[in-house]
Design a protein around this motif. Structure first.
Motif, PDB file in Angstrom:
ATOM      1  N   LEU A  39     -11.054   9.099   4.812  1.00 46.10           N
ATOM      2  CA  LEU A  39      -9.647   8.762   4.943  1.00 46.10           C
ATOM      3  C   LEU A  39      -9.189   7.923   3.747  1.00 46.10           C
ATOM      4  O   LEU A  39      -9.969   7.207   3.153  1.00 46.10           O
ATOM      5  CB  LEU A  39      -9.412   7.974   6.237  1.00 46.10           C
ATOM      6  CG  LEU A  39      -9.681   8.712   7.552  1.00 46.10           C
ATOM      7  CD1 LEU A  39      -9.461   7.777   8.725  1.00 46.10           C
ATOM      8  CD2 LEU A  39      -8.808   9.949   7.680  1.00 46.10           C
ATOM      9  N   GLY A  40      -7.903   8.047   3.421  1.00 43.13           N
ATOM     10  CA  GLY A  40      -7.326   7.192   2.392  1.00 43.13           C
ATOM     11  C   GLY A  40      -7.095   7.852   1.053  1.00 43.13           C
ATOM     12  O   GLY A  40      -6.500   7.247   0.167  1.00 43.13           O
ATOM     13  N   GLY A  41      -7.531   9.087   0.882  1.00 43.62           N
ATOM     14  CA  GLY A  41      -7.365   9.753  -0.403  1.00 43.62           C
ATOM     15  C   GLY A  41      -5.944  10.233  -0.635  1.00 43.62           C
ATOM     16  O   GLY A  41      -5.177  10.456   0.308  1.00 43.62           O
TER      17      GLY A  41
ATOM     18  N   ALA B  66       1.106  10.699   0.668  1.00 41.01           N
ATOM     19  CA  ALA B  66       1.349   9.263   0.541  1.00 41.01           C
ATOM     20  C   ALA B  66       1.432   8.704   1.946  1.00 41.01           C
ATOM     21  O   ALA B  66       1.543   9.429   2.931  1.00 41.01           O
ATOM     22  CB  ALA B  66       2.634   9.003  -0.236  1.00 41.01           C
ATOM     23  N   ARG B  67       1.415   7.353   2.024  1.00 39.53           N
ATOM     24  CA  ARG B  67       1.426   6.671   3.321  1.00 39.53           C
ATOM     25  C   ARG B  67       2.587   5.703   3.387  1.00 39.53           C
ATOM     26  O   ARG B  67       2.906   5.078   2.401  1.00 39.53           O
ATOM     27  CB  ARG B  67       0.102   5.938   3.535  1.00 39.53           C
ATOM     28  CG  ARG B  67      -1.065   6.906   3.688  1.00 39.53           C
ATOM     29  CD  ARG B  67      -2.391   6.293   3.341  1.00 39.53           C
ATOM     30  NE  ARG B  67      -3.437   7.310   3.486  1.00 39.53           N
ATOM     31  CZ  ARG B  67      -3.736   8.183   2.536  1.00 39.53           C
ATOM     32  NH1 ARG B  67      -3.092   8.134   1.379  1.00 39.53           N
ATOM     33  NH2 ARG B  67      -4.661   9.094   2.740  1.00 39.53           N
TER      34      ARG B  67
ATOM     35  N   GLU C  16      -4.627  10.874  14.007  1.00 35.08           N
ATOM     36  CA  GLU C  16      -4.781   9.690  14.858  1.00 35.08           C
ATOM     37  C   GLU C  16      -4.855   8.412  14.035  1.00 35.08           C
ATOM     38  O   GLU C  16      -4.282   7.386  14.396  1.00 35.08           O
ATOM     39  CB  GLU C  16      -6.048   9.848  15.695  1.00 35.08           C
ATOM     40  CG  GLU C  16      -6.350   8.686  16.618  1.00 35.08           C
ATOM     41  CD  GLU C  16      -7.647   8.871  17.386  1.00 35.08           C
ATOM     42  OE1 GLU C  16      -7.978   7.983  18.192  1.00 35.08           O
ATOM     43  OE2 GLU C  16      -8.340   9.889  17.166  1.00 35.08           O
ATOM     44  N   HIS C  17      -5.556   8.475  12.897  1.00 35.32           N
ATOM     45  CA  HIS C  17      -5.786   7.273  12.105  1.00 35.32           C
ATOM     46  C   HIS C  17      -4.767   7.082  10.978  1.00 35.32           C
ATOM     47  O   HIS C  17      -4.644   5.968  10.455  1.00 35.32           O
ATOM     48  CB  HIS C  17      -7.201   7.305  11.523  1.00 35.32           C
ATOM     49  CG  HIS C  17      -8.276   7.053  12.542  1.00 35.32           C
ATOM     50  ND1 HIS C  17      -8.780   5.810  12.805  1.00 35.32           N
ATOM     51  CD2 HIS C  17      -8.907   7.902  13.389  1.00 35.32           C
ATOM     52  CE1 HIS C  17      -9.694   5.890  13.757  1.00 35.32           C
ATOM     53  NE2 HIS C  17      -9.784   7.150  14.133  1.00 35.32           N
ATOM     54  N   GLU C  18      -4.057   8.137  10.605  1.00 31.29           N
ATOM     55  CA  GLU C  18      -3.061   8.019   9.541  1.00 31.29           C
ATOM     56  C   GLU C  18      -1.755   8.688   9.969  1.00 31.29           C
ATOM     57  O   GLU C  18      -1.327   9.685   9.383  1.00 31.29           O
ATOM     58  CB  GLU C  18      -3.594   8.639   8.247  1.00 31.29           C
ATOM     59  CG  GLU C  18      -4.853   7.962   7.722  1.00 31.29           C
ATOM     60  CD  GLU C  18      -5.020   8.129   6.227  1.00 31.29           C
ATOM     61  OE1 GLU C  18      -4.592   7.216   5.500  1.00 31.29           O
ATOM     62  OE2 GLU C  18      -5.549   9.169   5.813  1.00 31.29           O
ATOM     63  N   PRO C  19      -1.086   8.131  10.988  1.00 32.78           N
ATOM     64  CA  PRO C  19       0.133   8.766  11.503  1.00 32.78           C
ATOM     65  C   PRO C  19       1.279   8.793  10.510  1.00 32.78           C
ATOM     66  O   PRO C  19       2.182   9.629  10.621  1.00 32.78           O
ATOM     67  CB  PRO C  19       0.483   7.890  12.722  1.00 32.78           C
ATOM     68  CG  PRO C  19      -0.178   6.572  12.464  1.00 32.78           C
ATOM     69  CD  PRO C  19      -1.447   6.908  11.732  1.00 32.78           C
TER      70      PRO C  19
END
Length: 353
Positions: A110-112, A352-353, A323-326
């Motif tokens: 996660l996070g890429g 992007a987040r 679930e972890h990056e809505p």
């Protein structure tokens, strides 16, 4: 119409002659072809789409490269026993047991900023190697070999590009031969114990180790991109059954394995169109919403052995990421796409987040 980029909308007939091949697109026709390996031979399933240039062919001969009839291209009596052997590594129990590992691998990735490079690229290869009991595999090298092989055998490429890729094709084959002789890994031990020759084992594993993870990388890439285009869906993916249902929808209408091939053993009639003996068929696997079910994994005796694993990896990946990056959302322009005769998928999914 370009066979490497065409869409269903461009077809004007359910059986259409395009660039020397017969494109078959109607669900009932495709299913009937795949169900009859006597009339419709699988012999050309792994044949290079672009004829191999003499210089590249000489390099393959030096590497003692061959793809004998084993699984996807096998219409002989030897197919059933080889299929049973490989299927023993993909039983429902073994596949289901991989779910915690898949989820763990997703969480690690996660996070890429590009979900293809950070997540979809290597996860399926790691899972496949573990399922087949193959340890100490250099995943980046395997990915280079396998992506190069897909382009070499299914791409519309120049002779110069063939020569750039052929060494990787040969090196991959030689690596498989060496692991067989060393009995290095559960799969190779099982093949040797069953009396499968080194040549047949290498041919079988060559395509298995490519298709068993490259097509899942493509499925993950396509599914992630489509899911992120629908914010309402993305918000619901963590709910029970939603990810699984969405994966089936992607497989039906946007499968990364867009076509497969067959040869006619005799003259046939498909959708009132007479097709001669020896014709090469290009079967369109991506369907319509109105089709009763999809053919993304094929049908009949050559149905994909890794279908359950691919479904599980896709559903677990979608559910875990959502679930972890809505807040995840797509950014940038439309990506470059992989456009091979049988394989299509976005090469990047930038977020992007």
């Amino acid at each position: 119409m370009d066979l490497f980029t065409f869409t269903r909308a461009e077809l004007t007939s359910p059986v259409q002659f395009v660039d020397g091949r017969w494109v078959v697109s109607a669900y009932d026709d495709v299913r009937a072809v795949l169900a009859d390996p006597v009339t419709f031979l699988p012999d050309n399933a792994l044949t290079a789409v672009t004829p191999v240039a003499p210089a590249a062919l000489r390099a393959l001969v030096r590497a003692r490269f061959s793809l004998p009839p084993t699984l996807a291209n096998n219409g002989s009596d030897s197919h059933a026993a080889l299929r049973r052997l490989v299927a023993s590594f993909f039983t429902p129990v073994r596949v289901a047991a991989a779910e915690p590992r898949i989820r763990s691998l997703v969480l690690e990735r996660l996070g890429g900023a590009d979900l293809v490079r950070s997540l979809a690229w290597d996860l399926p290869a790691i899972v496949l190697m573990e399922l087949l009991g193959l340890e100490n595999v250099d995943i980046p090298t395997l990915k280079r070999w396998s992506t190069g092989s897909l382009e070499f055998f299914w791409g519309d490429i120049t002779r110069e590009r063939q020569l750039e890729l052929v060494d990787d094709v040969g090196d991959f084959h030689q690596w498989l031969i060496k692991r067989y002789h060393a009995r290095d890994g559960e799969l190779f031990c099982a093949l040797a114990d069953a009396g499968v020759s080194a040549e047949d084992s290498a041919g079988l594993c060559y395509f298995l180790l490519i298709a068993g993870q490259e097509t899942t990388t493509q499925l993950l890439s396509t599914a992630l991109r489509r899911a992120l285009q629908d914010r309402a869906l993305w918000a619901r993916l963590a709910e029970p059954g939603v990810a699984e249902s969405f994966v089936e929808d992607v497989l039906r209408t946007d499968t990364p394995v867009v076509t497969w091939r067959r040869l006619t053993a005799r003259e046939v009639v498909l959708s009132s169109v007479r097709v001669p003996a020896g014709a090469e068929l290009v079967l369109l696997l991506s369907g319509k919403e109105t089709d009763p079910r999809h053919l993304a994994f094929g049908y009949g005796r050559h149905f994909c052995l890794g279908a359950g694993l691919a479904r599980l990896e896709a559903a677990v990946t979608l559910r875990t990421v959502a679930e972890h990056e809505p807040s995840l959302h797509l950014t940038g322009d439309d990506p470059e796409w992989l456009n091979l005769l049988s394989f299509r998928a976005p090469k990047s999914v930038t977020v992007a987040r």
